[in-house]
Design a protein around this motif. Structure first.
Motif, PDB file in Angstrom:
ATOM      1  N   LEU A 244       1.044   0.773  -3.799  1.00 52.32           N
ATOM      2  CA  LEU A 244       0.325   1.783  -3.013  1.00 52.32           C
ATOM      3  C   LEU A 244      -0.967   2.143  -3.720  1.00 52.32           C
ATOM      4  CD1 LEU A 244       0.387   3.774  -0.549  1.00 52.32           C
ATOM      5  CD2 LEU A 244       1.359   5.461  -2.121  1.00 52.32           C
ATOM      6  N   TYR A 245      -2.038   2.237  -2.930  1.00 49.02           N
ATOM      7  CA  TYR A 245      -3.340   2.640  -3.448  1.00 49.02           C
ATOM      8  C   TYR A 245      -3.838   3.862  -2.681  1.00 49.02           C
ATOM      9  CZ  TYR A 245      -3.676  -1.852  -5.895  1.00 49.02           C
ATOM     10  OH  TYR A 245      -3.464  -2.915  -6.725  1.00 49.02           O
ATOM     11  N   ASN A 246      -4.587   4.694  -3.373  1.00 45.57           N
ATOM     12  CA  ASN A 246      -5.234   5.852  -2.755  1.00 45.57           C
ATOM     13  C   ASN A 246      -6.735   5.596  -2.702  1.00 45.57           C
ATOM     14  OD1 ASN A 246      -6.062   8.399  -1.889  1.00 45.57           O
ATOM     15  ND2 ASN A 246      -5.949   9.281  -3.936  1.00 45.57           N
ATOM     16  N   SER A 247      -7.250   5.441  -1.485  1.00 43.51           N
ATOM     17  CA  SER A 247      -8.678   5.186  -1.311  1.00 43.51           C
ATOM     18  C   SER A 247      -9.414   6.489  -1.046  1.00 43.51           C
ATOM     19  CB  SER A 247      -8.897   4.221  -0.134  1.00 43.51           C
ATOM     20  OG  SER A 247     -10.273   4.117   0.163  1.00 43.51           O
ATOM     21  N   GLU A 248     -10.521   6.675  -1.746  1.00 43.33           N
ATOM     22  CA  GLU A 248     -11.388   7.815  -1.477  1.00 43.33           C
ATOM     23  C   GLU A 248     -12.424   7.480  -0.417  1.00 43.33           C
ATOM     24  OE1 GLU A 248     -12.989   9.167  -5.158  1.00 43.33           O
ATOM     25  OE2 GLU A 248     -11.052   9.873  -5.921  1.00 43.33           O
ATOM     26  N   VAL A 249     -12.457   6.214  -0.008  1.00 43.52           N
ATOM     27  CA  VAL A 249     -13.331   5.763   1.070  1.00 43.52           C
ATOM     28  C   VAL A 249     -12.555   5.841   2.374  1.00 43.52           C
ATOM     29  CG1 VAL A 249     -14.657   3.820   1.996  1.00 43.52           C
ATOM     30  CG2 VAL A 249     -14.555   4.205  -0.482  1.00 43.52           C
ATOM     31  N   MET A 250     -13.129   6.468   3.395  1.00 42.09           N
ATOM     32  CA  MET A 250     -12.453   6.568   4.681  1.00 42.09           C
ATOM     33  C   MET A 250     -12.229   5.174   5.270  1.00 42.09           C
ATOM     34  SD  MET A 250     -11.817   9.710   4.976  1.00 42.09           S
ATOM     35  CE  MET A 250     -11.190   9.687   6.641  1.00 42.09           C
ATOM     36  N   ILE A 251     -11.054   4.946   5.811  1.00 45.36           N
ATOM     37  CA  ILE A 251     -10.693   3.625   6.307  1.00 45.36           C
ATOM     38  C   ILE A 251     -11.220   3.393   7.718  1.00 45.36           C
ATOM     39  CG2 ILE A 251      -8.725   2.174   6.970  1.00 45.36           C
ATOM     40  CD1 ILE A 251      -7.246   3.362   4.540  1.00 45.36           C
ATOM     41  N   GLY A 252     -11.139   4.393   8.584  1.00 46.12           N
ATOM     42  CA  GLY A 252     -11.749   4.304   9.906  1.00 46.12           C
ATOM     43  C   GLY A 252     -10.842   3.794  11.005  1.00 46.12           C
ATOM     44  N   ASN A 253      -9.918   2.892  10.683  1.00 45.40           N
ATOM     45  CA  ASN A 253      -9.000   2.370  11.697  1.00 45.40           C
ATOM     46  C   ASN A 253      -7.859   1.666  10.978  1.00 45.40           C
ATOM     47  OD1 ASN A 253      -7.898   1.644  14.154  1.00 45.40           O
ATOM     48  ND2 ASN A 253      -9.176  -0.168  14.403  1.00 45.40           N
ATOM     49  N   ASN A 254      -6.664   1.717  11.556  1.00 43.65           N
ATOM     50  CA  ASN A 254      -5.549   0.983  10.979  1.00 43.65           C
ATOM     51  C   ASN A 254      -5.845  -0.509  11.030  1.00 43.65           C
ATOM     52  OD1 ASN A 254      -3.730   3.231  10.486  1.00 43.65           O
ATOM     53  ND2 ASN A 254      -3.582   3.387  12.706  1.00 43.65           N
ATOM     54  N   CYS A 255      -5.693  -1.164   9.900  1.00 42.48           N
ATOM     55  CA  CYS A 255      -5.974  -2.598   9.802  1.00 42.48           C
ATOM     56  C   CYS A 255      -4.884  -3.254   8.965  1.00 42.48           C
ATOM     57  CB  CYS A 255      -7.346  -2.822   9.156  1.00 42.48           C
ATOM     58  SG  CYS A 255      -7.812  -4.562   9.025  1.00 42.48           S
ATOM     59  N   VAL A 256      -4.293  -4.325   9.498  1.00 45.86           N
ATOM     60  CA  VAL A 256      -3.176  -4.989   8.837  1.00 45.86           C
ATOM     61  C   VAL A 256      -3.478  -6.471   8.697  1.00 45.86           C
ATOM     62  CG1 VAL A 256      -0.685  -5.394   8.853  1.00 45.86           C
ATOM     63  CG2 VAL A 256      -1.612  -3.344   9.949  1.00 45.86           C
ATOM     64  N   SER A 257      -3.366  -6.975   7.487  1.00 46.09           N
ATOM     65  CA  SER A 257      -3.551  -8.397   7.218  1.00 46.09           C
ATOM     66  C   SER A 257      -2.194  -9.013   6.898  1.00 46.09           C
ATOM     67  CB  SER A 257      -4.503  -8.594   6.039  1.00 46.09           C
ATOM     68  OG  SER A 257      -4.597  -9.971   5.687  1.00 46.09           O
ATOM     69  N   ILE A 258      -1.835 -10.063   7.643  1.00 44.43           N
ATOM     70  CA  ILE A 258      -0.576 -10.767   7.432  1.00 44.43           C
ATOM     71  C   ILE A 258      -0.875 -12.085   6.737  1.00 44.43           C
ATOM     72  CG2 ILE A 258       1.517 -11.691   8.486  1.00 44.43           C
ATOM     73  CD1 ILE A 258       1.201  -8.725   8.971  1.00 44.43           C
ATOM     74  N   GLU A 259      -0.400 -12.230   5.501  1.00 42.60           N
ATOM     75  CA  GLU A 259      -0.559 -13.471   4.758  1.00 42.60           C
ATOM     76  C   GLU A 259       0.797 -14.172   4.737  1.00 42.60           C
ATOM     77  OE1 GLU A 259      -2.023 -12.273   0.969  1.00 42.60           O
ATOM     78  OE2 GLU A 259      -3.912 -11.511   1.764  1.00 42.60           O
ATOM     79  N   PRO A 260       0.948 -15.288   5.461  1.00 44.19           N
ATOM     80  CA  PRO A 260       2.267 -15.877   5.699  1.00 44.19           C
ATOM     81  C   PRO A 260       2.839 -16.723   4.580  1.00 44.19           C
ATOM     82  CG  PRO A 260       0.598 -17.103   6.879  1.00 44.19           C
ATOM     83  CD  PRO A 260      -0.110 -15.959   6.225  1.00 44.19           C
ATOM     84  N   SER A 301     -10.046   1.677  -5.136  1.00 47.00           N
ATOM     85  CA  SER A 301      -9.006   2.683  -4.929  1.00 47.00           C
ATOM     86  C   SER A 301      -8.196   2.898  -6.202  1.00 47.00           C
ATOM     87  CB  SER A 301      -8.063   2.250  -3.793  1.00 47.00           C
ATOM     88  OG  SER A 301      -8.771   2.063  -2.588  1.00 47.00           O
ATOM     89  N   LEU A 302      -7.491   4.030  -6.252  1.00 52.99           N
ATOM     90  CA  LEU A 302      -6.615   4.339  -7.376  1.00 52.99           C
ATOM     91  C   LEU A 302      -5.222   3.782  -7.112  1.00 52.99           C
ATOM     92  CD1 LEU A 302      -7.550   8.088  -8.025  1.00 52.99           C
ATOM     93  CD2 LEU A 302      -8.201   6.109  -9.426  1.00 52.99           C
ATOM     94  N   GLN A 303      -4.691   3.023  -8.051  1.00 51.48           N
ATOM     95  CA  GLN A 303      -3.337   2.519  -7.897  1.00 51.48           C
ATOM     96  C   GLN A 303      -2.348   3.643  -8.188  1.00 51.48           C
ATOM     97  OE1 GLN A 303      -2.399  -1.175  -9.893  1.00 51.48           O
ATOM     98  NE2 GLN A 303      -0.238  -0.617 -10.065  1.00 51.48           N
ATOM     99  N   LEU A 304      -1.399   3.853  -7.260  1.00 51.21           N
ATOM    100  CA  LEU A 304      -0.409   4.917  -7.406  1.00 51.21           C
ATOM    101  C   LEU A 304       0.970   4.386  -7.787  1.00 51.21           C
ATOM    102  CD1 LEU A 304      -1.273   7.126  -4.289  1.00 51.21           C
ATOM    103  CD2 LEU A 304      -2.136   7.329  -6.635  1.00 51.21           C
ATOM    104  N   SER A 305       1.190   3.103  -7.603  1.00 49.00           N
ATOM    105  CA  SER A 305       2.500   2.532  -7.896  1.00 49.00           C
ATOM    106  C   SER A 305       2.609   2.146  -9.372  1.00 49.00           C
ATOM    107  CB  SER A 305       2.746   1.307  -7.007  1.00 49.00           C
ATOM    108  OG  SER A 305       1.641   0.435  -7.046  1.00 49.00           O
ATOM    109  N   GLY A 306       3.859   1.921  -9.804  1.00 49.87           N
ATOM    110  CA  GLY A 306       4.084   1.509 -11.186  1.00 49.87           C
ATOM    111  C   GLY A 306       3.980   2.655 -12.168  1.00 49.87           C
ATOM    112  N   THR A 307       3.121   2.512 -13.172  1.00 48.97           N
ATOM    113  CA  THR A 307       3.059   3.483 -14.272  1.00 48.97           C
ATOM    114  C   THR A 307       2.033   4.587 -14.063  1.00 48.97           C
ATOM    115  OG1 THR A 307       1.463   2.073 -15.447  1.00 48.97           O
ATOM    116  CG2 THR A 307       3.805   1.742 -15.939  1.00 48.97           C
TER     117      THR A 307
END
Length: 337
Positions: A244-260, A301-307
């Motif tokens: 999980l990352y916390n972005s301080e930049v507004m995203i504007g729209n839900n966007c999903v990338s599927i890497e198969p 973005s700031l990484q929130l997962s892990g440590t």
């Protein structure tokens, strides 16, 4: 495999991923193309070729785009979408299709989902029955103007159990897929605003119902926090890796990338459309551009997962504060300045 069938091999793989597993693809295609099932089986095994016209007919029927399969880099991009307003049953069909698609991804080794979340990823709501019912009720009533819910107030029992079960299967499948989610501090806002709007519009049967939904929103965020701490999703049998990352930049729209991953399927991008619906494309240039944008967004973005304990605690404290404001509003408790 004959080099001449490389396109067809990818096309068949994409087609199989699109069609529900309980449907006989050979029978469907035989009926659609007016040929024998033996002829279809030879095509599916790439022993004989689909004609150009057949590819066009199949693509139109099943919504399989050839953009990504041909590696087209055209600036003109075609999108697939699921219509919602033409038939009353389309909402249920959409949820079933979505669940089946996530199941296919969960069964494809190496698949990864990157989700830039202007709003909470919809499958995150689906592990909690009251919250899942509320989101389905909200979409049906406020967005689709479903006749079934006209004049009715929210109670979880009003939403068919089949919908809740489908949603739960979607969530379970998502938990098995390696994923990255990119949130902002406003990602939770739309869900809270939906609850607030229905409460202030007297569209909950009683206060207890809205408090149950709010409580499950808090549980959802606790679960997300746990996923962050463990770097794995909440699934005891097949846990997908999670960041999980916390972005301080507004995203504007839900966007999903599927890497198969190792699959023959092409990379795919989904964009938010009409509140909860989506449009998608396999176009190579578009998916590559989207992937580069997401990589850049992640780097900033700031990484929130892990440590990242300090950053994680600060982020989830802000989320909990937003939930508490709504809770106090519902309880009629004045907010101190």
């Amino acid at each position: 495999m004959n080099d001449g069938f490389q396109f067809q091999e990818k096309f068949v793989a994409q087609l199989k991923a699109t069609v529900a597993s309980n449907i006989s693809l050979a029978d469907e295609l035989a009926d659609l193309l007016k040929v024998s099932t033996d002829s279809i089986y030879r095509r599916l095994r790439c022993q004989s070729a689909f004609s150009f016209d057949e590819v066009a007919i199949i693509s139109q029927k099943f919504g399989v785009s050839v953009d990504g399969l041909l590696n087209l880099d055209s600036l003109q991009v075609s999108f697939n979408f699921n219509p919602m307003y033409e038939e009353k049953s389309n909402f249920g069909k959409y949820l079933k299709w979505f669940s089946q698609y996530l199941t296919e991804l969960a069964n494809t080794p190496g698949t990864r989902i990157i989700y830039a979340a202007e709003d909470v990823p919809l499958f995150r709501h689906f592990n909690f029955p009251n919250l899942s019912a509320f989101k389905s009720f909200y979409w049906s009533k406020a967005v689709l103007n479903s006749e079934f819910f006209i004049g009715k107030k929210f109670n979880p029992a009003i939403v068919p159990q089949e919908i809740i079960d489908i949603n739960k299967q979607t969530y379970d499948s998502y938990c098995q897929i390696n994923s990255i989610e990119i949130w902002t501090e406003e990602t939770l806002t739309s869900t809270l605003k939906q609850v607030e709007f229905f409460w202030e519009s007297d569209l909950f049967e009683n206060r207890d119902q809205v408090l149950l939904v709010i409580n499950e929103i808090r549980q959802m965020m606790d679960e997300l926090k746990s996923d962050c701490e463990n770097s794995y999703k909440n699934n005891p049998s097949k846990r997908g890796e999670f960041m999980l990352y916390n972005s301080e930049v507004m995203i504007g729209n839900n966007c999903v990338s599927i890497e198969p991953g190792v699959s023959k399927l092409s990379e795919r991008v989904f964009l938010g459309h009409n509140t909860f619906n989506s449009i998608s494309t396999y176009n190579a240039a578009f998916t590559r551009e989207t992937r580069l944008w997401m990589e850049n967004l992640t780097k900033k973005s700031l990484q929130l997962s892990g440590t990242a304990e300090k950053q994680r605690a600060r982020f989830f404290k802000k989320m909990d504060d937003q939930i508490s404001v709504l809770e106090r509003n519902v309880m009629g408790v004045a907010t101190s300045n």
